[in-house]
Write a protein that holds these residues in place. Structure first.
Motif, mmCIF file in Angstrom:
data_model
loop_
_atom_site.group_PDB
_atom_site.id
_atom_site.type_symbol
_atom_site.label_atom_id
_atom_site.label_comp_id
_atom_site.label_asym_id
_atom_site.label_seq_id
_atom_site.Cartn_x
_atom_site.Cartn_y
_atom_site.Cartn_z
ATOM 1 N N VAL A 135 44.020 46.428 41.055
ATOM 2 C CA VAL A 135 42.740 46.550 41.740
ATOM 3 C C VAL A 135 42.819 45.746 43.032
ATOM 4 O O VAL A 135 43.264 44.596 43.039
ATOM 5 C CB VAL A 135 41.564 46.071 40.844
ATOM 6 C CG1 VAL A 135 41.750 44.631 40.397
ATOM 7 C CG2 VAL A 135 40.229 46.237 41.582
ATOM 8 N N ILE A 136 42.451 46.373 44.136
ATOM 9 C CA ILE A 136 42.382 45.692 45.428
ATOM 10 C C ILE A 136 40.937 45.264 45.651
ATOM 11 O O ILE A 136 40.004 46.030 45.379
ATOM 12 C CB ILE A 136 42.871 46.612 46.570
ATOM 13 C CG1 ILE A 136 42.846 45.890 47.921
ATOM 14 C CG2 ILE A 136 42.017 47.864 46.681
ATOM 15 C CD1 ILE A 136 43.964 44.938 48.106
ATOM 16 N N GLN A 137 40.749 44.045 46.123
ATOM 17 C CA GLN A 137 39.408 43.570 46.470
ATOM 18 C C GLN A 137 39.397 43.169 47.939
ATOM 19 O O GLN A 137 40.373 42.608 48.455
ATOM 20 C CB GLN A 137 39.000 42.393 45.582
ATOM 21 C CG GLN A 137 38.735 42.808 44.135
ATOM 22 C CD GLN A 137 38.559 41.626 43.206
ATOM 23 O OE1 GLN A 137 39.537 41.102 42.672
ATOM 24 N NE2 GLN A 137 37.318 41.198 43.003
ATOM 25 N N TYR A 138 38.309 43.465 48.613
ATOM 26 C CA TYR A 138 38.218 43.199 50.049
ATOM 27 C C TYR A 138 36.754 42.963 50.420
ATOM 28 O O TYR A 138 35.836 43.471 49.758
ATOM 29 C CB TYR A 138 38.794 44.365 50.853
ATOM 30 C CG TYR A 138 38.225 45.714 50.490
ATOM 31 C CD1 TYR A 138 37.144 46.260 51.182
ATOM 32 C CD2 TYR A 138 38.759 46.452 49.437
ATOM 33 C CE1 TYR A 138 36.619 47.494 50.832
ATOM 34 C CE2 TYR A 138 38.238 47.685 49.077
ATOM 35 C CZ TYR A 138 37.167 48.196 49.779
ATOM 36 O OH TYR A 138 36.640 49.413 49.415
ATOM 37 N N TYR A 188 39.784 37.949 39.413
ATOM 38 C CA TYR A 188 38.895 39.038 39.826
ATOM 39 C C TYR A 188 37.476 38.519 40.048
ATOM 40 O O TYR A 188 36.831 38.832 41.060
ATOM 41 C CB TYR A 188 38.898 40.126 38.756
ATOM 42 C CG TYR A 188 37.867 41.215 38.978
ATOM 43 C CD1 TYR A 188 38.137 42.291 39.820
ATOM 44 C CD2 TYR A 188 36.621 41.152 38.354
ATOM 45 C CE1 TYR A 188 37.189 43.281 40.030
ATOM 46 C CE2 TYR A 188 35.676 42.131 38.564
ATOM 47 C CZ TYR A 188 35.959 43.200 39.398
ATOM 48 O OH TYR A 188 35.013 44.170 39.612
ATOM 49 N N LYS A 189 36.959 37.710 39.116
ATOM 50 C CA LYS A 189 35.586 37.205 39.221
ATOM 51 C C LYS A 189 35.425 36.272 40.410
ATOM 52 O O LYS A 189 34.385 36.266 41.076
ATOM 53 C CB LYS A 189 35.195 36.506 37.921
ATOM 54 C CG LYS A 189 35.000 37.458 36.750
ATOM 55 C CD LYS A 189 34.701 36.693 35.458
ATOM 56 C CE LYS A 189 34.551 37.649 34.281
ATOM 57 N NZ LYS A 189 34.325 36.915 33.001
ATOM 58 N N PHE A 190 36.460 35.465 40.690
ATOM 59 C CA PHE A 190 36.384 34.562 41.841
ATOM 60 C C PHE A 190 36.235 35.359 43.139
ATOM 61 O O PHE A 190 35.393 35.051 43.988
ATOM 62 C CB PHE A 190 37.632 33.683 41.911
ATOM 63 C CG PHE A 190 37.699 32.839 43.153
ATOM 64 C CD1 PHE A 190 36.947 31.686 43.267
ATOM 65 C CD2 PHE A 190 38.513 33.209 44.220
ATOM 66 C CE1 PHE A 190 36.997 30.907 44.418
ATOM 67 C CE2 PHE A 190 38.573 32.446 45.373
ATOM 68 C CZ PHE A 190 37.806 31.292 45.469
ATOM 69 N N LYS A 191 37.051 36.394 43.292
ATOM 70 C CA LYS A 191 36.987 37.206 44.508
ATOM 71 C C LYS A 191 35.664 37.964 44.587
ATOM 72 O O LYS A 191 35.126 38.185 45.676
ATOM 73 C CB LYS A 191 38.171 38.175 44.551
ATOM 74 C CG LYS A 191 39.529 37.494 44.633
ATOM 75 C CD LYS A 191 40.664 38.501 44.516
ATOM 76 C CE LYS A 191 42.025 37.832 44.572
ATOM 77 N NZ LYS A 191 43.141 38.806 44.419
ATOM 78 N N TRP A 251 46.002 41.971 39.032
ATOM 79 C CA TRP A 251 46.269 42.657 37.768
ATOM 80 C C TRP A 251 44.950 42.950 37.066
ATOM 81 O O TRP A 251 44.005 42.147 37.122
ATOM 82 C CB TRP A 251 47.135 41.776 36.872
ATOM 83 C CG TRP A 251 48.539 41.614 37.346
ATOM 84 C CD1 TRP A 251 48.967 40.884 38.422
ATOM 85 C CD2 TRP A 251 49.705 42.193 36.772
ATOM 86 N NE1 TRP A 251 50.319 40.980 38.551
ATOM 87 C CE2 TRP A 251 50.811 41.768 37.551
ATOM 88 C CE3 TRP A 251 49.929 43.027 35.674
ATOM 89 C CZ2 TRP A 251 52.114 42.154 37.271
ATOM 90 C CZ3 TRP A 251 51.231 43.406 35.385
ATOM 91 C CH2 TRP A 251 52.308 42.982 36.172
ATOM 92 N N LEU A 252 44.870 44.070 36.402
ATOM 93 C CA LEU A 252 43.629 44.441 35.723
ATOM 94 C C LEU A 252 43.266 43.428 34.639
ATOM 95 O O LEU A 252 42.100 43.322 34.246
ATOM 96 C CB LEU A 252 43.766 45.836 35.111
ATOM 97 C CG LEU A 252 44.080 46.973 36.107
ATOM 98 C CD1 LEU A 252 44.194 48.292 35.380
ATOM 99 C CD2 LEU A 252 43.020 47.054 37.195
#
Length: 350
Positions: free
Chosen positions: A138-141, A294-297, A287-288
């Motif tokens: 997963v990409i986060q931006y 993930y939550k931090f981003k 990573w999934l």
């Protein structure tokens, strides 16, 4: 149209293509290409599609030889994005056919992995890439689109309440943030400490020596550092390309983690990047299974896309190898998912 291999005579046209293509990223750049060639001692094999003597599509590929044959990545090194990039579906099809043909003719192929550009809208374009396995990230931006009259308040209003509290706590604790590109030794030391504390795989030592030689400070990168009473306690290495900021290496001295210095660094760096005209903050792939990361981003008003890895295993002897052997033979190349190895469980991630 024809497909050729990138050489020095085509570099200006290659660069012109990247400037015109809105989906080009730092990882496609010629500087990053040269950096990886030196860092990984690998061979580059960049397909370039030409039409009327202009570059209309590219497919970057790098290879490394080891015990099981050649491993190719598009691109190697901690999930760097690659895959074909073009202006239309016809060119994508031509480049993918060329890549598939290249693999079919290879006599010493172990495996090949294509990491797709996560910002491309339609992955169906790539359905014909030869693959025997698939993986996803997963990409986060975060879009750096703030009210120019008061960007600080605008940014604070978009992020989560916990992120705002963390920023205020760092300020109240006396944390000060500056760009200090002389602090690379601190970045390196703290990175190794952080990775050791979580059992992670650190960047090679040569990374920290080489990147200032291939990239220009302030133009291509900056190192943000948080200080407490003049002592560095956290840092963040950013790379810049076109209108995108790459969040690359964050570090923090564990004993100061509770003061939230990294949150203040991110806040300051986002504001500075917005003022300099950057429009996208790329947090990178996750990573999934990495729910904490993930939550931090997510706290920073991030959006997300799922993107794919196309993995082709040619030499089935790879499955009988071990993660330590593959890391030794093909360091910093993605060979295949380690959880598929028969000899041992994953001891690290490529």
């Amino acid at each position: 149209m024809k497909v050729v291999i990138l050489d020095s005579n085509l570099e200006d046209k290659y660069q012109d293509f990247l400037e015109k293509n809105s989906y080009s990223l730092f990882y496609y750049s010629l500087k990053f290409k040269s950096f990886l060639e030196s860092l990984l001692s690998c061979q580059s094999h960049y397909f370039v599609c030409l039409k009327f003597n202009s570059v209309v599509g590219i497919f970057p590929l790098m290879g490394k030889f080891g015990r099981y044959g050649y491993v190719y990545n598009s691109l190697p090194f901690y999930g760097s994005y690659g895959g074909p990039l073009a202006f239309d579906r016809q060119v994508y099809s031509i480049l993918i056919s060329e890549y598939n043909h290249f693999l079919s003719l290879h006599q010493k192929l172990a495996s090949s992995v294509v990491v797709l550009n996560p910002f491309l809208d339609d992955e169906s374009i790539f359905s014909n890439i030869v693959a025997s396995l698939y993986d996803q990230r997963v990409i986060q931006y975060t879009f750096l689109s703030f009210d120019s009259s008061d960007p600080s308040s605008s940014l604070m209003s978009t992020i989560s309440p916990s992120a705002r509290r963390n920023i205020k706590k760092a300020i109240k604790s006396g944390i000060k943030v500056f760009v200090d590109n002389s602090c690379i030794p601190f970045l390196k030391k703290t990175h190794y400490e952080n990775m050791a504390s979580i059992g992670g795989r650190p960047k090679p030592e040569s990374f920290f020596d080489l990147f200032p030689r291939f990239f220009t400070e302030d133009k291509d990168y900056n190192l943000y550092v948080a200080f407490l009473d003049g002592i560095p306690v956290a840092a963040l290495l950013l790379f810049y390309y076109k209108d995108v900021v790459e969040y690359y290496i964050p570090v923090i001295v564990n004993s100061f983690r509770s003061l939230q210095p990294l949150s203040l660094i991110i806040y300051q760096a986002m504001l500075d990047s917005f003022k300099r005209g950057f429009r996208l903050w790329n947090w990178g792939g996750t990573w999934l299974s990495q729910s904490g990361v993930y939550k931090f981003k997510k706290k920073w008003a991030s959006r997300e896309n799922i993107y794919s890895y196309f993995i082709y295993v040619s030499n089935n002897d790879l499955y009988g190898s071990s993660s330590s052997e593959l890391c030794s033979e093909y360091g910093n190349f993605y060979v295949l998912p380690f959880d598929l190895l028969r000899r041992n469980k994953c001891q690290g991630r490529l």
